[in-house]
Design an enzyme around this catalytic site. Structure first.
Site, PDB file in Angstrom:
ATOM      1  N   TYR A 144       0.859  -1.187   0.000  1.00 19.47           N
ATOM      2  CA  TYR A 144       0.000   0.000   0.000  1.00 19.47           C
ATOM      3  C   TYR A 144       0.897   1.240   0.000  1.00 19.47           C
ATOM      4  CZ  TYR A 144      -3.128   3.740   1.235  1.00 19.47           C
ATOM      5  OH  TYR A 144      -3.804   4.934   1.207  1.00 19.47           O
ATOM      6  N   ASP A 245       9.247   3.064   1.295  1.00 17.42           N
ATOM      7  CA  ASP A 245       8.101   3.821   1.799  1.00 17.42           C
ATOM      8  C   ASP A 245       7.980   3.511   3.291  1.00 17.42           C
ATOM      9  OD1 ASP A 245       5.674   4.795   2.577  1.00 17.42           O
ATOM     10  OD2 ASP A 245       4.534   3.960   0.899  1.00 17.42           O
ATOM     11  N   LYS A 274       3.105  10.383   8.172  1.00 13.37           N
ATOM     12  CA  LYS A 274       2.342   9.937   9.346  1.00 13.37           C
ATOM     13  C   LYS A 274       2.888  10.463  10.694  1.00 13.37           C
ATOM     14  CE  LYS A 274      -0.579   6.426   7.509  1.00 13.37           C
ATOM     15  NZ  LYS A 274      -0.369   5.625   6.313  1.00 13.37           N
TER      16      LYS A 274
HETATM   17  C1  LIG Z   1      -0.593   5.966   4.920  1.00 17.74           C
HETATM   18  C2  LIG Z   1       0.402   5.544   3.952  1.00 17.74           C
HETATM   19  C3  LIG Z   1       0.618   6.267   2.754  1.00 17.74           C
HETATM   20  C4  LIG Z   1      -0.221   7.450   2.360  1.00 17.74           C
HETATM   21  O1  LIG Z   1      -0.117   8.521   3.244  1.00 17.74           O
HETATM   22  P1  LIG Z   1      -1.265   9.644   3.276  1.00 17.74           P
HETATM   23  O2  LIG Z   1      -0.747  10.663   4.226  1.00 17.74           O
HETATM   24  O3  LIG Z   1      -2.514   8.938   3.761  1.00 17.74           O
HETATM   25  O4  LIG Z   1      -1.422  10.140   1.887  1.00 17.74           O
HETATM   26  C5  LIG Z   1       1.610   5.823   1.899  1.00 17.74           C
HETATM   27  N1  LIG Z   1       2.357   4.749   2.199  1.00 17.74           N
HETATM   28  C6  LIG Z   1       2.197   4.045   3.332  1.00 17.74           C
HETATM   29  C7  LIG Z   1       3.072   2.871   3.614  1.00 17.74           C
HETATM   30  C8  LIG Z   1       1.192   4.406   4.239  1.00 17.74           C
HETATM   31  O5  LIG Z   1       1.004   3.682   5.353  1.00 17.74           O
END
Ligand SMILES: *Cc1c(COP(=O)(O)O)cnc(C)c1O
Length: 430
Positions: A144, A245, A274
């Site tokens: 994701y 990521d 986050k």
């Molecule tokens: C939450 C998340 C995103 C997206 O971040 P947003 O601030 O919701 O756009 C991308 N990659 C990972 C691994 C995430 O957990």
């Protein structure tokens, strides 16, 4: 909040992944303090979610509030084009110092999804500048990476419903999700298909993009550090960039400061978000190496082609800097280790419960995978009645509490999950 407010919300306001015609109930929260959310009706809930990985220090933290107030008295915002400011410099100094050594150049953006867009664009511009036509990304199933279009194009093609976007999303390469778990013994077969895809398509791959160690929203799966080491080796061998990521995993959640540290590797591009502001505001950062940055900058474009209006927002930078300062004082290490011990003791034995398919824990993340999907509205009401805030999805009931939670509050979270498993009415048919 009045019932009129709630009716307005239901009729006019979209919430994440909800229907406008048949919305699930929303619980009105009027304040939050420490590890507690205060409902409008006076009830207090113990927070098990950290507002989706973000509020690591708990809510209403005096040092974070102070940082916001101090910055607000100077300026809340100023454009970043042609202007810099102390909050951005202080934050980026910390980011460069705390992330793996090769990462030196920081791009600040608004959200995690945008950080991923920026990372993918960096990889594309890097190869464009080198005069090679490499435009595909190699990634893992069950991943994701966010909700914007480039990010969606590398999300799991099945559970993110790529078929909704057939013909619209670029066709990237998907390796099977890693199967060897974090604590398993390693098996080279686990990386075989990934290696084969790399071998076949290396000349057209701009970058590998993955969530290191923890696949979050795509299934809450914890995979083997050796897998990540192999990916790094294969990227080096084929000169493919590696994008990590760490938007969910960054800043201590998995027991290491960054999940990449479990494998002792550094990516070429790193996405953070986050928990970056301690859960107070939206902000993300994409870091890269001097080599990638210089290559992009020496290309035909002469610059990196991205610049959000609210780039480097001073309020967000100031509170992020305060959050990182708190983190760097180091208490998180004992806190996360204590949470991990308690989650293991409380959740792993539930693996033998007839409703449970699997139980797993890594750092301050605890996951119960049930055999049947949850009935969202029913289980949410049940948890609220138990005095806890836990928001499952599908067959995943999981905890990622603020690091500052104490043993009693954490026990209330795990006991609520245990109680829910004995209630067949909270689950849908398998
Ligand atoms: C939450 C998340 C995103 C997206 O971040 P947003 O601030 O919701 O756009 C991308 N990659 C990972 C691994 C995430 O957990």
């Amino acid at each position: 909040m009045t019932s009129d407010d709630l009716a307005f919300d239901r009729d006019h306001i979209w919430h994440p992944y909800t229907s406008m015609s048949e919305p699930l109930p929303c619980y009105p929260v009027v304040s939050a303090q420490g590890v507690h959310l205060q409902l409008a009706d006076g009830r207090q809930l113990v927070d098990g979610m950290s507002s989706w990985w973000a509020a690591i220090h708990g809510y209403n933290h005096p040092r974070l509030n102070q940082a916001l107030q101090t910055q607000m008295a100077q300026m809340s915002h100023v454009m970043f084009g042609g202007i810099t400011h102390p909050a951005a410099v202080a934050l980026c100094r910390r980011l460069v110092a705390m992330t793996p050594a090769p990462l030196e150049c920081v791009f600040l953006a608004d959200s995690g999804s945008v950080a991923v867009e920026v990372a993918m664009k960096m990889a594309l511009q890097y190869w464009q500048a080198r005069g090679e036509r490499r435009q595909r990304f190699l990634t893992l199933r069950r991943g994701y990476h966010g909700d914007t279009f480039s990010a969606m194009s590398v999300c799991d093609p099945d559970n993110s419903m790529h078929n909704l976007w057939q013909g619209y999303l670029p066709n990237h390469l998907f390796a099977p999700a890693p199967q060897r778990r974090f604590d398993d013994s390693w098996d080279e077969a686990d990386i075989a298909e990934f290696a084969a895809l790399m071998e076949t398509h290396a000349d057209s791959i701009a970058a590998v993009i993955l969530e290191p160690i923890v696949q979050g929203a795509g299934g809450m799966r914890f995979y083997h550090p050796r897998y990540l080491q192999r990916v790094r080796e294969l990227c080096d061998r084929h000169q493919v960039l590696l994008i990590a990521d760490e938007i969910a995993t960054g800043f201590g959640r998995t027991g290491e400061l960054f999940a990449c540290d479990h494998a002792d590797i550094a990516p070429d591009i790193l996405c953070l978000g986050k928990a970056l502001t301690g859960g107070t505001m939206t902000l993300s950062a994409t870091l890269t190496t001097r080599v990638v940055a210089n290559t992009i900058s020496n290309g035909a474009a002469g610059c990196f082609m991205h610049g959000p209006t609210f780039m480097g927002n001073p309020l967000a930078c100031a509170v992020a800097e305060a959050s990182l300062a708190l983190l760097q004082e180091g208490e998180w290490k004992q806190q996360v280790a204590a949470i991990e011990r308690q989650l293991r003791a409380a959740l792993l034995p539930l693996a033998s419960h007839p409703q449970v398919e699997d139980a797993r824990v890594l750092g301050a993340i605890g996951v119960i995978e049930s055999r049947q999907p949850v009935n969202m509205a029913a289980i949410q009401r049940f948890f609220v009645d138990q005095g806890v805030w836990i928001r499952p999805f599908g067959r995943l009931i999981y905890l990622m509490p603020p690091y500052v939670i104490d043993a009693d509050r954490l026990a209330r979270l795990t006991q609520a999950i245990e109680a829910a498993l004995d209630r067949p009415d909270l689950f849908l048919p398998a």
